[in-house]
Structures are given as structure tokens and as C-alpha cells.
Scaffold this active site. Structure first.
Site, PDB file in Angstrom:
ATOM      1  N   ASP A 126       0.806  -1.206   0.000  1.00 33.94           N
ATOM      2  CA  ASP A 126       0.000   0.000   0.000  1.00 33.94           C
ATOM      3  C   ASP A 126       0.843   1.262   0.000  1.00 33.94           C
ATOM      4  O   ASP A 126       2.029   1.253   0.349  1.00 33.94           O
ATOM      5  CB  ASP A 126      -0.971   0.008   1.178  1.00 33.94           C
ATOM      6  CG  ASP A 126      -0.282  -0.009   2.536  1.00 33.94           C
ATOM      7  OD1 ASP A 126       0.737  -0.716   2.664  1.00 33.94           O
ATOM      8  OD2 ASP A 126      -0.761   0.673   3.464  1.00 33.94           O
ATOM      9  N   GLU A 154      -0.094  -1.132   5.618  1.00 33.89           N
ATOM     10  CA  GLU A 154       1.009  -0.712   6.485  1.00 33.89           C
ATOM     11  C   GLU A 154       0.950   0.774   6.796  1.00 33.89           C
ATOM     12  O   GLU A 154       1.388   1.206   7.861  1.00 33.89           O
ATOM     13  CB  GLU A 154       2.351  -1.037   5.815  1.00 33.89           C
ATOM     14  CG  GLU A 154       3.570  -0.866   6.711  1.00 33.89           C
ATOM     15  CD  GLU A 154       4.179   0.543   6.678  1.00 33.89           C
ATOM     16  OE1 GLU A 154       5.051   0.829   7.512  1.00 33.89           O
ATOM     17  OE2 GLU A 154       3.770   1.363   5.812  1.00 33.89           O
TER      18      GLU A 154
END
Length: 368
Positions: A78, A136
Site C-alpha cells: 500500500d 502498512e
């Protein structure tokens, strides 16, 4: 759920082309499915030596050769939100070729290096776990490693872990802890034309800002690496209308603390900084730091394999080395890209960094 076919990724491609292809699959936190699909497809197609598993939008790939040690290599899929920096582009600046685009630095360059080597390292002298994971860049509770640690801890077992966070292809040890706190002041609502009958909650936050502005952050030297602490207000909210004295106002604080400090000690320190003020203080998110661990045998082997005078530094942000440290697994940060460029509108990664990170990890895994 998306029904679009996953874009094809070719791990045999040049590392810059592969990184660009990964960057061009938008994967802001919560929207990692397309990239996870593409990574899974690439591993199933090009890496028959790997057992490939899928857990949500996390892809896990493992060898089972019965080696005497296991190394885990992890990269998050991400990114923070796009800022008119997709699709990727290339440029030559001051004689240096750069790949520009959201995630190129944090940390799709690292993901590209790992995906390429996951295919190449079929005969590594250690068993390998490759972990491409989601969420994350958001709260620790949403990070997929939180779920895996609780539900499938066996997937995280390793003797050593490498996080592909941007380090300019040097090694950064440990990481700082992080804490977010909501600091709330109360007042009495009133018409702004008759403020003397009210009590302005926003004004009650002034002493908080004064203390933060005057705050002198600690510098902690641990195993020769210097961690610089930071305590800042990062948001302020309050007020409901232009003619109303606000009866409530809040400041969001972020404390980044050295890894020799526990979460409990960090909270106590912030409360000490704000002592004597009439406030409500609530911790809304926290994660501990991780000590450097560069003196472990596994880390020394890794540094030796990189060769030369590889730069060593403290990781000034928070990374998932903290999670592996909590599991008793020595872990380091190593990847392409300058960490100072992470999350910036001009996020980019030097092509030299991609090549150096790829060759360094290749030497470690394959001795080549």
C-alpha cells in the site's frame, strides 16, 4: 471486490521496468487488491519452487527445502494517497536517472526487488519466506501483520527478517516507536458577540502549543546509532460556527520515541510534558520501537554479504521491524529510495538505488 483481471507483472523484466509496472497499479491503503492479485499471479506463474498463499490482500510465498535457517523478506503493497503523481514517469536530473511516482520510494521499489528475487532465488542456501502485505500506511490495528501474528503466527516465523523500506540501499537498524494522542480541552459555549458568558475551548489549547513549541526532543544513541525523538501537534479541531464560542477543542499529537523507551514510558512522558493543564488525554494508536539488533549473528552475516562500506544508520520512522523484534526475530530495514522522499508529492527512486539494492540482496541470497 474488483472483478478486473490483475495486470500482468513480469519478474524477469529489467528492475526499473518492473518497478514502474508495480507503481502504475494504484494501491492506496484499502485498495491493494489489484496489486496483490498481480503479485500472486506473477509468483504462481514464474516461481514453481514456492508455496504461494493468500490471506486477504497479503501474499505469502515460501520455500520448504529443509535448510537450517529461514529468512523472511517483507514489503508492503500500500501507499499513501496519490497526489497527481501517477502514472509513473522517468527523468534525468543532475545526471541521475530517476523513476517518479507514488510508492516508487515507499516502497514499491523494494517490492519490485523482492518479487524479482523471489523468482530467482530457487536454490538459496536458506529457506525463504516472501511477504507482500497490505495496510502498512494506516493504523497498526489495520496492518495485516497484526492479523497474521494473531491468527497465523507460523507464517511469520524466521531466524532473520529484512524489511524493504527505503534506506538509499544502506542498512537502517531498528526503528522509533510511535504514538498518537488526542488532547481535548473543554469550555462553555456562547454567542461570539457575548464571549464573556462563555469559555473558549480553543484558547485553552494555547498552553499545549506553547509547550510543544518549546519542547526539546531527546537524542538517544543506541549501539552507535542516533535516534531523534519528535513530539508534535499534527491536527487541531474545534468550533461549530463562526458566531459560536467553542465548548470543545482537540489537538492530535504524534510522539516518535527512541526504541529504548516502552509504550508505557512514552505515554507517561507526554503526560508529564502537559502536566498541570486542564485536559483530557487519550492514546488513540501506538506501536513500540525496535532496538537496532545489528550485533546479532544473522545481521552480521547480512552486512558481510552486502560487502564494502555499506552505510549504517538509525531508522528515524516506524517500520514493521518492530513487529519482528517483538517476536524475537532480528530484523533490519534495507531497500531502494531516500526515506526523506517517502510520502512527498515528488516521490521518486534513483535507478542506481534499485540496482544496488537488487545486487546487494542477490549477493546475500545467492552469493552472486
Amino acid at each position: 471486490m474488483s472483478t478486473r483481471p490483475a495486470p500482468a507483472l513480469d519478474p524477469s523484466a529489467d528492475i526499473v521496468d518492473l518497478t514502474a509496472a508495480i507503481v502504475d497499479i494504484e494501491s492506496v491503503s484499502g485498495n491493494e487488491q489489484a496489486l496483490a492479485d498481480a503479485v500472486e499471479q506473477a509468483l504462481r506463474t514464474h516461481a514453481p519452487h514456492l508455496e504461494v498463499l493468500r490471506d486477504g490482500d497479503t501474499v505469502i510465498a515460501r520455500t520448504h527445502h529443509g535448510r537450517d535457517r529461514r529468512v523472511l523478506l517483507a514489503g508492503h503493497l500500500d501507499t499513501v494517497p496519490v497526489a497527481a503523481n501517477l502514472p509513473s514517469s522517468r527523468r534525468l536530473r543532475e545526471g541521475r536517472e530517476e523513476l517518479v511516482g507514488r510508492g516508487s520510494c515507499d516502497m514499491k521499489g523494494g517490492v519490485a526487488v523482492m518479487l524479482k528475487l523471489a523468482v530467482e532465488a530457487a536454490d538459496a542456501p536458506m529457506d525463504l519466506t516472501w511477504l507482500f502485505y497490505d495496510h502498512e500506511e494506516v493504523a497498526a490495528a489495520d496492518n495485516s501483520l497484526t492479523r497474521l501474528a494473531a491468527e497465523h503466527p507460523e507464517l511469520l516465523e524466521a531466524d532473520f527478517a529484512i524489511l524493504g523500506e527505503p534506506t538509499s540501499a544502506g542498512v537502517e537498524g531498528g526503528c522509533k516507536g510511535t504514538m498518537k494522542l488526542e488532547v481535548t480541552a473543554r469550555g462553555v459555549a456562547a454567542h461570539s458577540a457575548r464571549d464573556w458568558v462563555g469559555e473558549n475551548a480553543i484558547h485553552h489549547l494555547a498552553p499545549v502549543l506553547e509547550r510543544l513549541a518549546a519542547y526539546e526532543a531527546r537524542r538517544a544513541v543506541i549501539d552507535g546509532l542516533e535516534y531523534r525523538e519528535c513530539l508534535n501537534a499534527v491536527a487541531i479541531t474545534g468550533g461549530i460556527a463562526g458566531n459560536v464560542i467553542p465548548d470543545r477543542a482537540s489537538a492530535t499529537l504524534n510522539y516518535r520515541f527512541a526504541p529504548d523507551t516502552s509504550v508505557e514510558q512514552a505515554e507517561a512522558h507526554v503526560r508529564e510534558v502537559l502536566a498541570g493543564l486542564d485536559l483530557e488525554i487519550e492514546v488513540t494508536d501506538s506501536a513500540p520501537g525496535a532496538l537496532p539488533g545489528l550485533d546479532t549473528a544473522a545481521a552480521r552475516d547480512f552486512l558481510a554479504a552486502l560487502g564494502g562500506e555499506v552505510p549504517l544508520a538509525a531508522k528515524q520512522g516506524w517500520t514493521d521491524v518492530s513487529r519482528f523484534s517483538a517476536l524475537g526475530t532480528p530484523a533490519v530495514n534495507f531497500g531502494p529510495g531516500d526515506p526523506l522522499l517517502a510520502h512527498t508529492d515528488d516521490e521518486h527512486v534513483p535507478v542506481d538505488d534499485l540496482n544496488r539494492a537488487l545486487e546487494g540482496l542477490r549477493r546475500y541470497l545467492l552469493g552472486a
